[in-house]
Design a protein around this motif. Structure first.
Motif, PDB file in Angstrom:
ATOM      1  N   VAL A 149       0.842  -1.207   0.000  1.00  0.00           N
ATOM      2  CA  VAL A 149       0.000   0.000   0.000  1.00  0.00           C
ATOM      3  C   VAL A 149       0.870   1.248   0.000  1.00  0.00           C
ATOM      4  CG1 VAL A 149      -1.654   1.348   1.352  1.00  0.00           C
ATOM      5  CG2 VAL A 149      -1.995  -1.121   1.078  1.00  0.00           C
ATOM      6  N   GLY A 150       1.941   1.224   0.788  1.00  0.00           N
ATOM      7  CA  GLY A 150       2.846   2.368   0.830  1.00  0.00           C
ATOM      8  C   GLY A 150       3.446   2.670  -0.534  1.00  0.00           C
ATOM      9  N   ILE A 151       3.848   1.628  -1.250  1.00  0.00           N
ATOM     10  CA  ILE A 151       4.372   1.803  -2.609  1.00  0.00           C
ATOM     11  C   ILE A 151       3.268   2.340  -3.515  1.00  0.00           C
ATOM     12  CG2 ILE A 151       5.234   0.555  -4.632  1.00  0.00           C
ATOM     13  CD1 ILE A 151       7.311   1.039  -2.375  1.00  0.00           C
ATOM     14  N   GLY A 152       2.068   1.831  -3.330  1.00  0.00           N
ATOM     15  CA  GLY A 152       0.930   2.314  -4.116  1.00  0.00           C
ATOM     16  C   GLY A 152       0.633   3.777  -3.860  1.00  0.00           C
ATOM     17  N   GLN A 153       0.817   4.207  -2.629  1.00  0.00           N
ATOM     18  CA  GLN A 153       0.570   5.620  -2.314  1.00  0.00           C
ATOM     19  C   GLN A 153       1.561   6.530  -3.027  1.00  0.00           C
ATOM     20  OE1 GLN A 153       0.629   5.613   2.001  1.00  0.00           O
ATOM     21  NE2 GLN A 153      -1.586   5.351   2.120  1.00  0.00           N
ATOM     22  N   ILE A 154       2.798   6.091  -3.153  1.00  0.00           N
ATOM     23  CA  ILE A 154       3.789   6.894  -3.889  1.00  0.00           C
ATOM     24  C   ILE A 154       3.422   6.939  -5.366  1.00  0.00           C
ATOM     25  CG2 ILE A 154       6.212   7.084  -4.550  1.00  0.00           C
ATOM     26  CD1 ILE A 154       6.916   5.709  -1.879  1.00  0.00           C
ATOM     27  N   ILE A 155       2.999   5.803  -5.914  1.00  0.00           N
ATOM     28  CA  ILE A 155       2.556   5.779  -7.319  1.00  0.00           C
ATOM     29  C   ILE A 155       1.377   6.719  -7.510  1.00  0.00           C
ATOM     30  CG2 ILE A 155       1.544   4.351  -9.146  1.00  0.00           C
ATOM     31  CD1 ILE A 155       3.098   1.971  -7.941  1.00  0.00           C
ATOM     32  N   GLY A 156       0.420   6.653  -6.588  1.00  0.00           N
ATOM     33  CA  GLY A 156      -0.762   7.504  -6.682  1.00  0.00           C
ATOM     34  C   GLY A 156      -0.435   8.983  -6.575  1.00  0.00           C
ATOM     35  N   ARG A 157       0.632   9.315  -5.871  1.00  0.00           N
ATOM     36  CA  ARG A 157       1.043  10.716  -5.735  1.00  0.00           C
ATOM     37  C   ARG A 157       1.569  11.278  -7.049  1.00  0.00           C
ATOM     38  NH1 ARG A 157       2.589  15.060  -6.185  1.00  0.00           N
ATOM     39  NH2 ARG A 157       3.543  16.492  -4.695  1.00  0.00           N
ATOM     40  N   TYR A 158       2.336  10.472  -7.778  1.00  0.00           N
ATOM     41  CA  TYR A 158       3.008  10.972  -8.976  1.00  0.00           C
ATOM     42  C   TYR A 158       2.397  10.492 -10.288  1.00  0.00           C
ATOM     43  CZ  TYR A 158       6.678  12.349  -5.704  1.00  0.00           C
ATOM     44  OH  TYR A 158       7.373  12.920  -4.673  1.00  0.00           O
ATOM     45  N   ALA A 159       1.592   9.453 -10.235  1.00  0.00           N
ATOM     46  CA  ALA A 159       0.989   8.908 -11.457  1.00  0.00           C
ATOM     47  C   ALA A 159      -0.448   8.510 -11.143  1.00  0.00           C
ATOM     48  CB  ALA A 159       1.815   7.720 -11.969  1.00  0.00           C
ATOM     49  N   ASN A 160      -0.914   7.379 -11.648  1.00  0.00           N
ATOM     50  CA  ASN A 160      -2.260   6.895 -11.340  1.00  0.00           C
ATOM     51  C   ASN A 160      -2.350   5.414 -11.656  1.00  0.00           C
ATOM     52  OD1 ASN A 160      -3.580   6.494 -14.167  1.00  0.00           O
ATOM     53  ND2 ASN A 160      -2.593   8.509 -14.276  1.00  0.00           N
ATOM     54  N   PHE A 161      -3.497   4.824 -11.353  1.00  0.00           N
ATOM     55  CA  PHE A 161      -3.693   3.387 -11.536  1.00  0.00           C
ATOM     56  C   PHE A 161      -4.651   3.054 -12.675  1.00  0.00           C
ATOM     57  CE2 PHE A 161      -3.106   4.214  -6.929  1.00  0.00           C
ATOM     58  CZ  PHE A 161      -1.869   3.608  -6.773  1.00  0.00           C
ATOM     59  N   ALA A 162      -5.087   4.058 -13.412  1.00  0.00           N
ATOM     60  CA  ALA A 162      -6.139   3.849 -14.405  1.00  0.00           C
ATOM     61  C   ALA A 162      -5.577   3.516 -15.780  1.00  0.00           C
ATOM     62  CB  ALA A 162      -7.020   5.089 -14.508  1.00  0.00           C
ATOM     63  N   GLY A 163      -6.044   2.404 -16.329  1.00  0.00           N
ATOM     64  CA  GLY A 163      -5.657   2.053 -17.686  1.00  0.00           C
ATOM     65  C   GLY A 163      -6.110   3.102 -18.681  1.00  0.00           C
ATOM     66  N   ALA A 164      -7.212   3.772 -18.369  1.00  0.00           N
ATOM     67  CA  ALA A 164      -7.745   4.806 -19.257  1.00  0.00           C
ATOM     68  C   ALA A 164      -6.891   6.070 -19.244  1.00  0.00           C
ATOM     69  CB  ALA A 164      -9.177   5.151 -18.846  1.00  0.00           C
ATOM     70  N   GLU A 165      -6.025   6.187 -18.260  1.00  0.00           N
ATOM     71  CA  GLU A 165      -5.131   7.340 -18.165  1.00  0.00           C
ATOM     72  C   GLU A 165      -3.693   6.986 -18.542  1.00  0.00           C
ATOM     73  OE1 GLU A 165      -5.597  10.582 -17.381  1.00  0.00           O
ATOM     74  OE2 GLU A 165      -7.764  10.346 -17.249  1.00  0.00           O
ATOM     75  N   GLY A 166      -3.249   5.819 -18.092  1.00  0.00           N
ATOM     76  CA  GLY A 166      -1.837   5.485 -18.262  1.00  0.00           C
ATOM     77  C   GLY A 166      -1.526   4.183 -18.945  1.00  0.00           C
ATOM     78  N   GLY A 167      -2.545   3.498 -19.478  1.00  0.00           N
ATOM     79  CA  GLY A 167      -2.289   2.201 -20.085  1.00  0.00           C
ATOM     80  C   GLY A 167      -2.139   1.119 -19.026  1.00  0.00           C
ATOM     81  N   CYS A 168      -1.798  -0.074 -19.483  1.00  0.00           N
ATOM     82  CA  CYS A 168      -1.684  -1.193 -18.539  1.00  0.00           C
ATOM     83  C   CYS A 168      -0.481  -1.049 -17.622  1.00  0.00           C
ATOM     84  CB  CYS A 168      -1.614  -2.516 -19.295  1.00  0.00           C
ATOM     85  SG  CYS A 168      -1.958  -3.948 -18.252  1.00  0.00           S
ATOM     86  N   GLN A 169       0.500  -0.245 -17.990  1.00  0.00           N
ATOM     87  CA  GLN A 169       1.619   0.017 -17.089  1.00  0.00           C
ATOM     88  C   GLN A 169       1.108   0.600 -15.771  1.00  0.00           C
ATOM     89  OE1 GLN A 169       4.212   3.120 -18.556  1.00  0.00           O
ATOM     90  NE2 GLN A 169       2.534   4.603 -18.682  1.00  0.00           N
ATOM     91  N   ALA A 170       0.027   1.375 -15.847  1.00  0.00           N
ATOM     92  CA  ALA A 170      -0.535   1.978 -14.647  1.00  0.00           C
ATOM     93  C   ALA A 170      -1.285   0.959 -13.797  1.00  0.00           C
ATOM     94  CB  ALA A 170      -1.477   3.126 -15.016  1.00  0.00           C
ATOM     95  N   GLU A 171      -1.803  -0.081 -14.434  1.00  0.00           N
ATOM     96  CA  GLU A 171      -2.547  -1.110 -13.705  1.00  0.00           C
ATOM     97  C   GLU A 171      -1.638  -2.264 -13.303  1.00  0.00           C
ATOM     98  OE1 GLU A 171      -6.472  -2.168 -14.587  1.00  0.00           O
ATOM     99  OE2 GLU A 171      -6.943  -0.376 -15.724  1.00  0.00           O
ATOM    100  N   CYS A 172      -1.254  -3.083 -14.256  1.00  0.00           N
ATOM    101  CA  CYS A 172      -0.409  -4.236 -13.944  1.00  0.00           C
ATOM    102  C   CYS A 172       0.990  -3.811 -13.518  1.00  0.00           C
ATOM    103  CB  CYS A 172      -0.349  -5.180 -15.144  1.00  0.00           C
ATOM    104  SG  CYS A 172      -1.905  -6.088 -15.401  1.00  0.00           S
ATOM    105  N   GLY A 173       1.485  -2.702 -14.057  1.00  0.00           N
ATOM    106  CA  GLY A 173       2.786  -2.207 -13.623  1.00  0.00           C
ATOM    107  C   GLY A 173       2.773  -1.818 -12.168  1.00  0.00           C
TER     108      GLY A 173
END
Length: 291
Positions: A149-173
Motif C-alpha cells: 500500500v505504501g508503494i501504491g501511495q507513492i505511485i498515486g502521488r506521482y501517477a495513477n492506476f487507471a488504464g484509461a489514463e496510463g495504459g496497462c503500465q498503470a494497472e499491472c505495472g
C-alpha cells in the motif's frame, strides 16, 4: 506518507520504522479506526485474495465468452509435473494470477489491488510466498500488504492506476511494483531494497498499453497478471541481490506518468487499438455485443 525515496529511507532509519508502520499510522490518523480494526480489515482482504487465487487451480473456470477459461488449472497442472523452465512455485504463482482474473470474470469476489484488471498479481505473489513458507504468521502478511500500500501511495502521488489514463503500465505495472515490495519485505529486505525492487519492476513494464478485447477485463489482462507476478518476483530477487535502480522510485513513477500521457487514446482502455483492434479482437467484440 513520505513520497521521496531518499527522505523515506532516512525517516525510517532515524525513527526505526518500516513502510508498513508509516502506512498503518497514517490510516489510524485518517480513518479514526484502531489498529485492531484496520488489521482485521486487512486480514479479511487477505482471505478474499487467497480464495480468488486458489479458486480455479483444480477446477476449470467457465466465463461468458470462454476467452480465458481453464488457464489457471492448465498452468497449475503443468506446475505439478515439475517440468517447466521456471520453478514449480513460480508457475503456480502464474496459475494463481490466472485464477483471480477468472474468478473476477465469473462474478466472484476479488480485491481490486489496485484495480480489477491487475487484481491477480499481489495475491499470487503473497500466497506463492506463503506456500513456500507455511509458518509465516498472518500479521507478517498484513505488514506485507501494508508495505505494498505504501508503494501504491507513492505511485498515486506521482501517477495513477487507471488504464484509461496510463495504459496497462498503470494497472499491472503498479500492482507488480506493489507485489515486489511486499515480497522483499517478507524476505527481510531493507527499505532501500523494497524501493529498488519497485523501481525495477516499473522499469520492466514501462510503456505497456491497455487494449482489452471487447472492453472486457479478460484478454490480454490475464497474461499480464501472470507475467506481472513473475516480474515482481524477479525484481525482488534482483533488489535482494544488491542490484539498484539508477533512477529513484518517485522519478520512475513520474516517468510512467509521462509515458502514459504520451500514449494514443486508442491504447488506453478504449479497445480501439492494439490486440482489441485485430481481426480476431473485432470479431469477438461483435459476437459479444451482438453487432
Amino acid at each position: 506518507m513520505i513520497y521521496n525515496a531518499e527522505e523515506l529511507i532516512l525517516y525510517c532509519k532515524e525513527n526505526n520504522k518500516s513502510i508498513a508502520d508509516i502506512v498503518l499510522e497514517d490510516e489510524i490518523k485518517n480513518s479514526g479506526d484502531t489498529e485492531e480494526v484496520i488489521v482485521e480489515k486487512l486480514l479479511n482482504m487477505l482471505e478474499v485474495m487467497e480464495q480468488s487465487a486458489k479458486k480455479f487451480l483444480e477446477v476449470e473456470s467457465v466465463t461468458n465468452l470462454g476467452m480465458i477459461d481453464g488457464f489457471a488449472k492448465k498452468a497449475n497442472d503443468y506446475a505439478l509435473k515439475d517440468e517447466g523452465f521456471l520453478s514449480k512455485e513460480n508457475i503456480q504463482a502464474m496459475a494463481m494470477a490466472f485464477s483471480t482474473l477468472e474468478f473476477s470474470s465469473s462474478m466472484g469476489k476479488i480485491v481490486a489491488s489496485p484495480t480489477a484488471g491487475s487484481s491477480g498479481i499481489i495475491p499470487a505473489a503473497i500466497f506463492r510466498y506463503k506456500a513456500s513458507n507455511k509458518d509465516v504468521d498472518n500479521r507478517k502478511l498484513v505488514d506485507a500488504l501494508l508495505t505494498s500500500v505504501g508503494i501504491g501511495q507513492i505511485i498515486g502521488r506521482y501517477a495513477n492506476f487507471a488504464g484509461a489514463e496510463g495504459g496497462c503500465q498503470a494497472e499491472c505495472g503498479s500492482a507488480s511494483a506493489m507485489a515486489s515490495a511486499a515480497l522483499v519485505f517478507l524476505k527481510g529486505g531493507s527499505i532501500e531494497e523494497i524501493l529498488n525492487a519497485a523501481s525495477i519492476t516499473l522499469v520492466n513494464i514501462l510503456g505497456l498499453v491497455c487494449d482489452p478485447i471487447a472492453g472486457l477485463v479478460e484478454y490480454p489482462c490475464t497474461f499480464r497478471n501472470a507475467s506481472g507476478v513473475i516480474n515482481a518476483i524477479l525484481s525482488a530477487d534482483l533488489a535482494l541481490a544488491g542490484i539498484k535502480s539508477l533512477v529513484p522510485f518517485e522519478e520512475v513513477t513520474q516517468a510512467m506518468n509521462e509515458v502514459g500521457k504520451s500514449m494514443s487514446y486508442t491504447l488506453k482502455e478504449t479497445s480501439l487499438g492494439g490486440l482489441a483492434a485485430t481481426k480476431t479482437g473485432e470479431k469477438i467484440k461483435k459476437e459479444f455485443y451482438g453487432e
